[in-house]
Design a protein around this motif. Structure first.
Motif, PDB file in Angstrom:
ATOM      1  N   HIS A   1      -1.839   1.051 -17.529  1.00 24.10           N
ATOM      2  CA  HIS A   1      -1.899   2.168 -16.590  1.00 24.10           C
ATOM      3  C   HIS A   1      -0.520   2.810 -16.422  1.00 24.10           C
ATOM      4  O   HIS A   1      -0.405   4.044 -16.370  1.00 24.10           O
ATOM      5  CB  HIS A   1      -2.419   1.678 -15.236  1.00 24.10           C
ATOM      6  CG  HIS A   1      -2.471   2.737 -14.189  1.00 24.10           C
ATOM      7  ND1 HIS A   1      -3.321   3.813 -14.245  1.00 24.10           N
ATOM      8  CD2 HIS A   1      -1.751   2.900 -13.034  1.00 24.10           C
ATOM      9  CE1 HIS A   1      -3.139   4.590 -13.194  1.00 24.10           C
ATOM     10  NE2 HIS A   1      -2.190   4.056 -12.451  1.00 24.10           N
ATOM     11  N   ALA A   2       0.533   1.998 -16.352  1.00 25.14           N
ATOM     12  CA  ALA A   2       1.891   2.532 -16.196  1.00 25.14           C
ATOM     13  C   ALA A   2       2.283   3.369 -17.410  1.00 25.14           C
ATOM     14  O   ALA A   2       2.872   4.459 -17.274  1.00 25.14           O
ATOM     15  CB  ALA A   2       2.880   1.384 -15.992  1.00 25.14           C
TER      16      ALA A   2
ATOM     17  N   MET B   1      -4.336  10.843  -3.334  1.00 31.55           N
ATOM     18  CA  MET B   1      -3.394  10.052  -2.560  1.00 31.55           C
ATOM     19  C   MET B   1      -2.698  10.898  -1.483  1.00 31.55           C
ATOM     20  O   MET B   1      -2.184  11.972  -1.785  1.00 31.55           O
ATOM     21  CB  MET B   1      -2.337   9.445  -3.483  1.00 31.55           C
ATOM     22  CG  MET B   1      -1.389   8.457  -2.808  1.00 31.55           C
ATOM     23  SD  MET B   1      -0.066   7.918  -3.934  1.00 31.55           S
ATOM     24  CE  MET B   1      -1.040   7.278  -5.303  1.00 31.55           C
TER      25      MET B   1
ATOM     26  N   LEU C   1       4.416   4.849  -8.831  1.00 33.19           N
ATOM     27  CA  LEU C   1       2.959   4.960  -8.907  1.00 33.19           C
ATOM     28  C   LEU C   1       2.319   3.811  -9.674  1.00 33.19           C
ATOM     29  O   LEU C   1       1.110   3.573  -9.539  1.00 33.19           O
ATOM     30  CB  LEU C   1       2.574   6.279  -9.561  1.00 33.19           C
ATOM     31  CG  LEU C   1       2.950   7.562  -8.805  1.00 33.19           C
ATOM     32  CD1 LEU C   1       2.614   8.789  -9.637  1.00 33.19           C
ATOM     33  CD2 LEU C   1       2.256   7.620  -7.460  1.00 33.19           C
ATOM     34  N   ALA C   2       3.105   3.080 -10.475  1.00 34.80           N
ATOM     35  CA  ALA C   2       2.542   2.026 -11.322  1.00 34.80           C
ATOM     36  C   ALA C   2       1.895   0.911 -10.511  1.00 34.80           C
ATOM     37  O   ALA C   2       0.954   0.270 -10.971  1.00 34.80           O
ATOM     38  CB  ALA C   2       3.635   1.449 -12.228  1.00 34.80           C
TER      39      ALA C   2
ATOM     40  N   LEU D   1       0.539   6.695 -17.221  1.00 32.34           N
ATOM     41  CA  LEU D   1       1.212   7.614 -16.306  1.00 32.34           C
ATOM     42  C   LEU D   1       2.459   8.213 -16.957  1.00 32.34           C
ATOM     43  O   LEU D   1       2.731   9.410 -16.809  1.00 32.34           O
ATOM     44  CB  LEU D   1       1.608   6.885 -15.017  1.00 32.34           C
ATOM     45  CG  LEU D   1       0.481   6.490 -14.070  1.00 32.34           C
ATOM     46  CD1 LEU D   1       1.017   5.605 -12.949  1.00 32.34           C
ATOM     47  CD2 LEU D   1      -0.191   7.728 -13.471  1.00 32.34           C
TER      48      LEU D   1
ATOM     49  N   ASP E   1      -1.447   3.259  -2.006  1.00 37.81           N
ATOM     50  CA  ASP E   1      -2.443   4.093  -1.338  1.00 37.81           C
ATOM     51  C   ASP E   1      -1.806   5.293  -0.648  1.00 37.81           C
ATOM     52  O   ASP E   1      -2.499   6.258  -0.297  1.00 37.81           O
ATOM     53  CB  ASP E   1      -3.210   3.267  -0.301  1.00 37.81           C
ATOM     54  CG  ASP E   1      -4.004   2.148  -0.946  1.00 37.81           C
ATOM     55  OD1 ASP E   1      -4.645   2.406  -1.974  1.00 37.81           O
ATOM     56  OD2 ASP E   1      -3.976   1.016  -0.435  1.00 37.81           O
TER      57      ASP E   1
ATOM     58  N   MET F   1      -2.326  -3.464 -15.875  1.00 39.84           N
ATOM     59  CA  MET F   1      -1.433  -2.665 -15.031  1.00 39.84           C
ATOM     60  C   MET F   1      -0.371  -1.969 -15.874  1.00 39.84           C
ATOM     61  O   MET F   1       0.002  -0.823 -15.600  1.00 39.84           O
ATOM     62  CB  MET F   1      -0.789  -3.546 -13.972  1.00 39.84           C
ATOM     63  CG  MET F   1      -1.768  -4.115 -12.950  1.00 39.84           C
ATOM     64  SD  MET F   1      -2.546  -2.853 -11.903  1.00 39.84           S
ATOM     65  CE  MET F   1      -1.274  -2.618 -10.652  1.00 39.84           C
TER      66      MET F   1
ATOM     67  N   GLN G   1       2.297  -8.336  -9.802  1.00 41.55           N
ATOM     68  CA  GLN G   1       1.101  -7.641 -10.259  1.00 41.55           C
ATOM     69  C   GLN G   1       1.111  -7.320 -11.746  1.00 41.55           C
ATOM     70  O   GLN G   1       0.177  -6.705 -12.259  1.00 41.55           O
ATOM     71  CB  GLN G   1       0.934  -6.314  -9.497  1.00 41.55           C
ATOM     72  CG  GLN G   1       0.587  -6.436  -8.036  1.00 41.55           C
ATOM     73  CD  GLN G   1       0.419  -5.054  -7.418  1.00 41.55           C
ATOM     74  OE1 GLN G   1       1.380  -4.352  -7.152  1.00 41.55           O
ATOM     75  NE2 GLN G   1      -0.826  -4.649  -7.207  1.00 41.55           N
TER      76      GLN G   1
ATOM     77  N   ARG H   1       0.816  -1.210   0.000  1.00 42.44           N
ATOM     78  CA  ARG H   1       0.000   0.000   0.000  1.00 42.44           C
ATOM     79  C   ARG H   1       0.856   1.271   0.000  1.00 42.44           C
ATOM     80  O   ARG H   1       0.332   2.371  -0.144  1.00 42.44           O
ATOM     81  CB  ARG H   1      -0.945   0.002   1.205  1.00 42.44           C
ATOM     82  CG  ARG H   1      -1.839  -1.219   1.273  1.00 42.44           C
ATOM     83  CD  ARG H   1      -2.926  -1.069   2.330  1.00 42.44           C
ATOM     84  NE  ARG H   1      -3.963  -0.136   1.895  1.00 42.44           N
ATOM     85  CZ  ARG H   1      -5.082   0.115   2.588  1.00 42.44           C
ATOM     86  NH1 ARG H   1      -5.299  -0.510   3.740  1.00 42.44           N
ATOM     87  NH2 ARG H   1      -5.975   0.969   2.137  1.00 42.44           N
TER      88      ARG H   1
ATOM     89  N   GLN I   1      -5.329  11.638  -8.017  1.00 44.70           N
ATOM     90  CA  GLN I   1      -5.552  10.307  -7.474  1.00 44.70           C
ATOM     91  C   GLN I   1      -6.035  10.330  -6.024  1.00 44.70           C
ATOM     92  O   GLN I   1      -6.366   9.274  -5.473  1.00 44.70           O
ATOM     93  CB  GLN I   1      -4.269   9.477  -7.589  1.00 44.70           C
ATOM     94  CG  GLN I   1      -3.787   9.334  -9.025  1.00 44.70           C
ATOM     95  CD  GLN I   1      -2.734   8.261  -9.194  1.00 44.70           C
ATOM     96  OE1 GLN I   1      -2.446   7.486  -8.285  1.00 44.70           O
ATOM     97  NE2 GLN I   1      -2.148   8.192 -10.372  1.00 44.70           N
TER      98      GLN I   1
ATOM     99  N   GLN J   1       0.159   1.337  -8.021  1.00 45.48           N
ATOM    100  CA  GLN J   1      -1.062   1.930  -7.472  1.00 45.48           C
ATOM    101  C   GLN J   1      -1.095   1.871  -5.940  1.00 45.48           C
ATOM    102  O   GLN J   1      -2.002   1.285  -5.337  1.00 45.48           O
ATOM    103  CB  GLN J   1      -2.294   1.254  -8.086  1.00 45.48           C
ATOM    104  CG  GLN J   1      -2.352   1.418  -9.597  1.00 45.48           C
ATOM    105  CD  GLN J   1      -3.617   0.889 -10.236  1.00 45.48           C
ATOM    106  OE1 GLN J   1      -4.656   0.829  -9.598  1.00 45.48           O
ATOM    107  NE2 GLN J   1      -3.540   0.510 -11.498  1.00 45.48           N
TER     108      GLN J   1
END
Length: 255
Positions: A117-118, A189, A152-153, A121, A157, A114, A109, A80, A187, A155
């Motif tokens: 998403h990377a 965060m 950040l890839a 970003l 928390d 994923m 992961q 996290r 995000q 994800q």
């Protein structure tokens, strides 16, 4: 401050022991970082700022007290948490795409979703064209942006930042500050930053925790006015409130 904290440090102290000596690094440190909040730790060298980050990251443990992440005691490294250091730690033999996939691979992961998403970003941070380049082909600022994408890839928390901009020139530092604050707001965060740069602390933070002493403790909490909090890091530096707050913060550090 009401509500549940993302990070909570409760009366944490840290003592390092060796065969010859005992060093008290921290004593009775307590604070909270709330969801969506950007908090910065400042203070002179040796006051324990990085020790606090390492405890939150689960890399070391308090001798006394407790650290909690989303209400749960920290018992070791957590998926996290994203942790970004001063050094970019990119692997020179891997392409940018392979470097941003590293955390996903380590955590098991990595998937098409994923990685999509990377790459998103990477494009958001203006580096979509570097996907198949190697770190040696990038500037220092570009390398640090790749390191941010890698962080950040997965994800996380919570984002922990240990002087991530200190090795950059002023222009790149400002640019990366703008990018980080924008991504964090998008995000939602929470983040905890350690820095020696008081201007940086004032430009990006919602709150600043001033540490001091040996062993280190928190001497003061500075709440940043809303006008500065709403401004981007560049505009914040030009705000009429900025210079008086800088002088006030400098006075706290220089005691």
């Amino acid at each position: 401050m009401s509500g549940h904290a993302a990070i909570e440090v409760r009366q944490a102290s840290k003592t390092y022991l060796s065969k010859q000596d005992q060093v008290d690094a921290l004593t009775a440190v307590s604070f909270r970082v709330m969801p969506r909040e950007f908090v910065t730790l400042v203070g002179t060298s040796g006051c324990g700022k990085s020790t606090v980050l390492s405890m939150i990251a689960g890399l070391i443990f308090p001798t006394e007290g407790e650290v909690r992440l989303f209400h749960e005691p920290v018992r070791g490294p957590s998926r996290r948490i994203g942790y970004m250091l001063q050094q970019d730690c990119l692997l020179d033999w891997r392409t940018v795409e392979q470097n941003i996939a590293l955390g996903l691979e380590i955590q098991g992961q990595k998937s098409d979703e994923m990685m999509k998403h990377a790459r998103y970003l990477l494009n958001e941070l203006g580096l979509g064209h570097t996907l198949y380049q190697y770190p040696s082909q990038l500037s220092g600022g570009m390398r640090q942006r790749v390191a941010l994408v890698r962080t950040l890839a997965v994800q996380p928390d919570v984002l922990l930042l240990d002087e991530p901009f200190s090795a950059l020139d002023y222009q790149n530092k400002l640019h990366l500050e703008m990018l980080v604050t924008r991504v964090l707001k998008q995000q939602g965060m929470p983040a905890l930053l350690v820095t020696h740069d008081l201007e940086e602390a004032l430009a990006v933070s919602d709150r600043i925790l001033v540490m001091g002493g040996q062993p280190g403790t928190i001497r003061r909490t500075m709440e940043i006015p809303n006008d500065l909090r709403k401004a981007n890091p560049l505009d914040a530096r030009a705000h009429p409130l900025f210079r008086p707050l800088f002088q006030e913060l400098w006075g706290e550090i220089d005691q």
